[in-house]
Write a protein that holds these residues in place. Structure first.
Motif, PDB file in Angstrom:
ATOM      1  N   LYS A  52      36.230  25.883  12.441  1.00  0.00           N
ATOM      2  CA  LYS A  52      35.887  24.889  11.427  1.00  0.00           C
ATOM      3  C   LYS A  52      34.413  24.509  11.463  1.00  0.00           C
ATOM      4  N   GLY A  53      33.888  24.320  12.667  1.00  0.00           N
ATOM      5  CA  GLY A  53      32.505  23.903  12.791  1.00  0.00           C
ATOM      6  C   GLY A  53      31.515  25.010  12.445  1.00  0.00           C
ATOM      7  N   GLY A  54      31.989  26.245  12.295  1.00  0.00           N
ATOM      8  CA  GLY A  54      31.107  27.349  11.931  1.00  0.00           C
ATOM      9  C   GLY A  54      30.999  28.420  13.005  1.00  0.00           C
ATOM     10  N   GLY A  55      31.261  28.069  14.261  1.00  0.00           N
ATOM     11  CA  GLY A  55      31.194  29.065  15.319  1.00  0.00           C
ATOM     12  C   GLY A  55      32.367  30.020  15.237  1.00  0.00           C
ATOM     13  N   PHE A  56      32.367  31.022  16.093  1.00  0.00           N
ATOM     14  CA  PHE A  56      33.516  31.921  16.109  1.00  0.00           C
ATOM     15  C   PHE A  56      33.846  32.354  17.523  1.00  0.00           C
ATOM     16  N   GLU A  57      35.057  32.850  17.688  1.00  0.00           N
ATOM     17  CA  GLU A  57      35.488  33.339  18.989  1.00  0.00           C
ATOM     18  C   GLU A  57      36.490  34.459  18.758  1.00  0.00           C
ATOM     19  N   PRO A  58      36.653  35.363  19.735  1.00  0.00           N
ATOM     20  CA  PRO A  58      37.629  36.433  19.550  1.00  0.00           C
ATOM     21  C   PRO A  58      39.040  35.865  19.437  1.00  0.00           C
ATOM     22  N   PHE A  59      39.841  36.481  18.605  1.00  0.00           N
ATOM     23  CA  PHE A  59      41.223  36.048  18.436  1.00  0.00           C
ATOM     24  C   PHE A  59      41.925  36.076  19.783  1.00  0.00           C
ATOM     25  N   ASP A  60      42.538  34.950  20.122  1.00  0.00           N
ATOM     26  CA  ASP A  60      43.202  34.830  21.410  1.00  0.00           C
ATOM     27  C   ASP A  60      44.682  34.540  21.173  1.00  0.00           C
ATOM     28  N   ARG A  61      45.452  35.585  21.327  1.00  0.00           N
ATOM     29  CA  ARG A  61      46.885  35.527  21.080  1.00  0.00           C
ATOM     30  C   ARG A  61      47.583  34.444  21.913  1.00  0.00           C
ATOM     31  N   SER A  62      47.207  34.379  23.195  1.00  0.00           N
ATOM     32  CA  SER A  62      47.897  33.440  24.081  1.00  0.00           C
ATOM     33  C   SER A  62      47.568  31.989  23.709  1.00  0.00           C
ATOM     34  N   LYS A  63      46.358  31.800  23.190  1.00  0.00           N
ATOM     35  CA  LYS A  63      45.953  30.468  22.775  1.00  0.00           C
ATOM     36  C   LYS A  63      46.791  30.009  21.578  1.00  0.00           C
ATOM     37  N   LEU A  64      46.997  30.921  20.640  1.00  0.00           N
ATOM     38  CA  LEU A  64      47.792  30.588  19.460  1.00  0.00           C
ATOM     39  C   LEU A  64      49.242  30.319  19.861  1.00  0.00           C
ATOM     40  N   ILE A  65      49.755  31.152  20.762  1.00  0.00           N
ATOM     41  CA  ILE A  65      51.124  30.959  21.249  1.00  0.00           C
ATOM     42  C   ILE A  65      51.251  29.588  21.914  1.00  0.00           C
ATOM     43  N   ALA A  66      50.274  29.239  22.748  1.00  0.00           N
ATOM     44  CA  ALA A  66      50.307  27.950  23.440  1.00  0.00           C
ATOM     45  C   ALA A  66      50.302  26.791  22.442  1.00  0.00           C
ATOM     46  N   GLY A  67      49.513  26.935  21.381  1.00  0.00           N
ATOM     47  CA  GLY A  67      49.447  25.899  20.364  1.00  0.00           C
ATOM     48  C   GLY A  67      50.790  25.693  19.674  1.00  0.00           C
ATOM     49  N   ILE A  68      51.431  26.820  19.335  1.00  0.00           N
ATOM     50  CA  ILE A  68      52.735  26.719  18.662  1.00  0.00           C
ATOM     51  C   ILE A  68      53.779  26.170  19.630  1.00  0.00           C
ATOM     52  N   MET A  69      53.723  26.654  20.876  1.00  0.00           N
ATOM     53  CA  MET A  69      54.680  26.196  21.896  1.00  0.00           C
ATOM     54  C   MET A  69      54.641  24.681  22.052  1.00  0.00           C
ATOM     55  N   SER A  70      53.426  24.119  22.066  1.00  0.00           N
ATOM     56  CA  SER A  70      53.339  22.681  22.295  1.00  0.00           C
ATOM     57  C   SER A  70      53.912  21.927  21.098  1.00  0.00           C
ATOM     58  N   ALA A  71      53.811  22.517  19.907  1.00  0.00           N
ATOM     59  CA  ALA A  71      54.416  21.883  18.734  1.00  0.00           C
ATOM     60  C   ALA A  71      55.939  21.999  18.777  1.00  0.00           C
ATOM     61  N   CYS A  72      56.418  22.993  19.512  1.00  0.00           N
ATOM     62  CA  CYS A  72      57.859  23.256  19.560  1.00  0.00           C
ATOM     63  C   CYS A  72      58.542  22.591  20.756  1.00  0.00           C
ATOM     64  N   LYS A  73      57.773  21.782  21.474  1.00  0.00           N
ATOM     65  CA  LYS A  73      58.321  21.139  22.672  1.00  0.00           C
ATOM     66  C   LYS A  73      59.621  20.391  22.369  1.00  0.00           C
TER      67      LYS A  73
END
Ligand SMILES: [Zn+2]
Length: 147
Positions: A52-73
């Motif tokens: 969002k701020g303009g920077g970028f980073e390599p796609f991190d599968r585990s990070k996305l999984i962790a994000g969804i997991m925490s929403a699914c707690k």
């Protein structure tokens, strides 16, 4: 794979190893006995996530999984389901040979998938990724859900 020396149609792979993203194969021709090496490069475009701020980073599968997991707690959603969501998104982006994706597109993709799976997880994920800082946007999401 044709033998580069005599043109014989078949070769025997006598050694195979992975180095720096390349598959190195040592081959031997069963007809003329000559040996040679082939390299196979696996073409997988690097996917960059534009933040969002303009920077970028390599796609991190585990990070996305962790994000969804925490929403699914505490919801009845298996880790396999979450993996499946991420697989679906990753496969689609790869099929489209995409090299960039924005966080908001990723987030929307997750939301679309969660909507059909679990509404509580959906709202939780939305509240994190959409950075709800006011009640109005939260209520808007709930309204959209009710449609
Ligand atoms: Zn040969």
């Amino acid at each position: 794979m044709k033998c580069p020396f005599c043109g014989y149609e078949k070769t025997k792979v006598i050694d195979s190893r992975q180095s720096e993203g390349k598959k190195r194969r040592r081959r031997e021709c069963p007809q003329c006995g000559k040996r040679y090496t082939t390299y196979e490069v696996v073409e997988k475009p690097t996917l960059l996530v534009i933040k969002k701020g303009g920077g970028f980073e390599p796609f991190d599968r585990s990070k996305l999984i962790a994000g969804i997991m925490s929403a699914c707690k505490k919801r009845v959603i298996s880790p396999e389901t979450v993996e499946g969501i991420v697989d679906g998104i990753e496969n689609r982006l790869q099929n489209e040979m995409r090299t960039e994706v924005t966080t908001s597109e990723l987030g929307d993709n997750v939301l679309t998938a969660l909507k059909d799976i679990d509404l509580v997880a959906y709202v939780r994920f939305a509240s994190v990724y959409k950075d709800f800082n006011d009640l109005d946007s939260f209520i808007r999401i709930i309204r959209e859900l009710n449609k």
